[in-house]
Design a protein around this motif. Structure first.
Motif, PDB file in Angstrom:
ATOM      1  N   GLU A   1      -0.899  12.249  -9.026  1.00  0.00           N
ATOM      2  CA  GLU A   1      -2.011  13.139  -8.919  1.00  0.00           C
ATOM      3  C   GLU A   1      -1.689  14.198  -8.023  1.00  0.00           C
ATOM      4  O   GLU A   1      -2.472  15.357  -8.121  1.00  0.00           O
ATOM      5  N   GLY A   2      -0.650  14.565  -7.501  1.00  0.00           N
ATOM      6  CA  GLY A   2      -0.253  15.593  -6.733  1.00  0.00           C
ATOM      7  C   GLY A   2      -1.103  15.500  -5.419  1.00  0.00           C
ATOM      8  O   GLY A   2      -1.208  16.821  -4.747  1.00  0.00           O
ATOM      9  N   ASN A   3      -1.646  14.531  -5.037  1.00  0.00           N
ATOM     10  CA  ASN A   3      -2.621  14.622  -3.805  1.00  0.00           C
ATOM     11  C   ASN A   3      -2.420  13.344  -3.286  1.00  0.00           C
ATOM     12  O   ASN A   3      -2.158  12.183  -3.944  1.00  0.00           O
ATOM     13  N   THR A   4      -2.611  13.130  -2.024  1.00  0.00           N
ATOM     14  CA  THR A   4      -2.372  11.567  -1.152  1.00  0.00           C
ATOM     15  C   THR A   4      -3.585  10.954  -1.522  1.00  0.00           C
ATOM     16  O   THR A   4      -4.805  11.479  -1.961  1.00  0.00           O
ATOM     17  N   LEU A   5      -3.481   9.548  -1.761  1.00  0.00           N
ATOM     18  CA  LEU A   5      -4.610   8.736  -1.971  1.00  0.00           C
ATOM     19  C   LEU A   5      -5.518   8.659  -0.783  1.00  0.00           C
ATOM     20  O   LEU A   5      -6.711   8.750  -0.931  1.00  0.00           O
ATOM     21  N   GLU A   6      -4.939   8.817   0.264  1.00  0.00           N
ATOM     22  CA  GLU A   6      -6.035   8.976   1.339  1.00  0.00           C
ATOM     23  C   GLU A   6      -6.973  10.209   1.501  1.00  0.00           C
ATOM     24  O   GLU A   6      -8.217   9.959   1.601  1.00  0.00           O
ATOM     25  N   LYS A   7      -6.423  11.318   0.745  1.00  0.00           N
ATOM     26  CA  LYS A   7      -7.457  12.402   0.722  1.00  0.00           C
ATOM     27  C   LYS A   7      -8.233  12.153  -0.448  1.00  0.00           C
ATOM     28  O   LYS A   7      -9.313  12.441  -0.512  1.00  0.00           O
ATOM     29  N   HIS A   8      -7.697  11.534  -1.503  1.00  0.00           N
ATOM     30  CA  HIS A   8      -8.702  10.954  -2.671  1.00  0.00           C
ATOM     31  C   HIS A   8      -9.902  10.040  -2.295  1.00  0.00           C
ATOM     32  O   HIS A   8     -10.942  10.512  -2.453  1.00  0.00           O
ATOM     33  N   ILE A   9      -9.527   9.306  -1.332  1.00  0.00           N
ATOM     34  CA  ILE A   9     -10.720   8.475  -0.516  1.00  0.00           C
ATOM     35  C   ILE A   9     -11.472   9.211   0.160  1.00  0.00           C
ATOM     36  O   ILE A   9     -12.771   9.128  -0.250  1.00  0.00           O
TER      37      ILE A   9
ATOM     38  N   TYR B   1       0.951  -1.103   0.044  1.00  0.00           N
ATOM     39  CA  TYR B   1      -0.025   0.069   0.038  1.00  0.00           C
ATOM     40  C   TYR B   1       0.903   1.317   0.075  1.00  0.00           C
ATOM     41  O   TYR B   1       0.619   2.262  -0.837  1.00  0.00           O
ATOM     42  N   ASP B   2       1.971   1.560   0.912  1.00  0.00           N
ATOM     43  CA  ASP B   2       2.762   2.353   0.854  1.00  0.00           C
ATOM     44  C   ASP B   2       3.313   2.596  -0.523  1.00  0.00           C
ATOM     45  O   ASP B   2       3.420   3.872  -1.026  1.00  0.00           O
ATOM     46  N   THR B   3       3.562   1.771  -1.228  1.00  0.00           N
ATOM     47  CA  THR B   3       4.285   2.045  -3.028  1.00  0.00           C
ATOM     48  C   THR B   3       3.196   2.640  -3.653  1.00  0.00           C
ATOM     49  O   THR B   3       3.221   3.654  -4.405  1.00  0.00           O
ATOM     50  N   LEU B   4       1.837   1.785  -3.470  1.00  0.00           N
ATOM     51  CA  LEU B   4       0.680   2.486  -4.360  1.00  0.00           C
ATOM     52  C   LEU B   4       0.380   3.868  -3.915  1.00  0.00           C
ATOM     53  O   LEU B   4       0.112   4.646  -4.920  1.00  0.00           O
ATOM     54  N   SER B   5       0.423   4.001  -2.639  1.00  0.00           N
ATOM     55  CA  SER B   5       0.088   5.423  -2.259  1.00  0.00           C
ATOM     56  C   SER B   5       1.181   6.481  -2.826  1.00  0.00           C
ATOM     57  O   SER B   5       0.822   7.562  -3.189  1.00  0.00           O
TER      58      SER B   5
END
Length: 191
Positions: A117-125, A106-110
């Motif tokens: 995207e210039g944004n975190t995956l957590e924020k996208h979720i 997950y850390d790699t994917l994030s």
């Protein structure tokens, strides 16, 4: 021919591209989130230029790099995960879900997501969940508490705070939109 499409995140995206590819003369394309399969023996460079122009006009684009493809897969998984939560009323741990589906850490994917995207995956979720919350508040009679439970929030107040933080509005604002729509529909049916 398989085309990987950037920016497809919902059924409306599929619908739009079905119409657009039909307008371009491509019969019965197989369109799913993030991909289009065209039933044609060969596509010329000029066809790809026209397709890309149409995609960009509609807020999409062709995918080119491996990391862009991974990001689009992540976006589709986030949408699917939210839908799983809504249909099963079961909280979903997105980090494990995405990692399992893509067979990557997950850390790699994030990190890949953030770099593209210039944004975190957590924020996208969070933003995708907030979009779904707004939709549910406006188009259903579900309470904020029910929605919070369904989407795995720790409490309705946590969801309420996120809604206010990311939209600037409270849940009552979206409920008022719903009430206004109901009043307008009733008035229209009387006429």
């Amino acid at each position: 021919m398989l085309l990987l499409i950037k920016g497809m995140v919902c059924d409306r995206c599929v619908y739009v591209l079905e119409q657009e590819f039909s307008n371009l003369g491509f019969m019965e394309p197989d369109i799913q989130l993030g991909r289009v399969v065209l039933k044609t023996s060969g596509i010329q460079t000029s066809d790809l230029t026209i397709i890309r122009s149409m995609l960009i006009k509609n807020g999409f684009d062709l995918l080119y790099s491996r990391n862009q493809i991974i990001v689009e897969k992540i976006k589709v998984l986030v949408e699917n995960g939210i839908n799983i939560q809504l249909t099963t009323n079961t909280a979903l741990k997105f980090s494990a879900y995405i990692s399992d589906k893509l067979n990557k850490n997950y850390d790699t994917l994030s990190a890949i997501f953030s770099s593209i995207e210039g944004n975190t995956l957590e924020k996208h979720i969070i933003l995708q969940k907030i979009e779904k919350v707004k939709e549910l508040l406006v188009y259903t009679d579900q309470s904020l508490s029910d929605i919070a439970f369904t989407l795995g929030y720790s409490s309705p107040s946590h969801l309420s705070n996120q809604l206010k933080k990311y939209t600037g509005f409270t849940s009552s604002y979206y409920k008022q939109i719903r009430q206004d729509k109901i009043i307008i529909q009733k008035q229209a049916s009387k006429n």
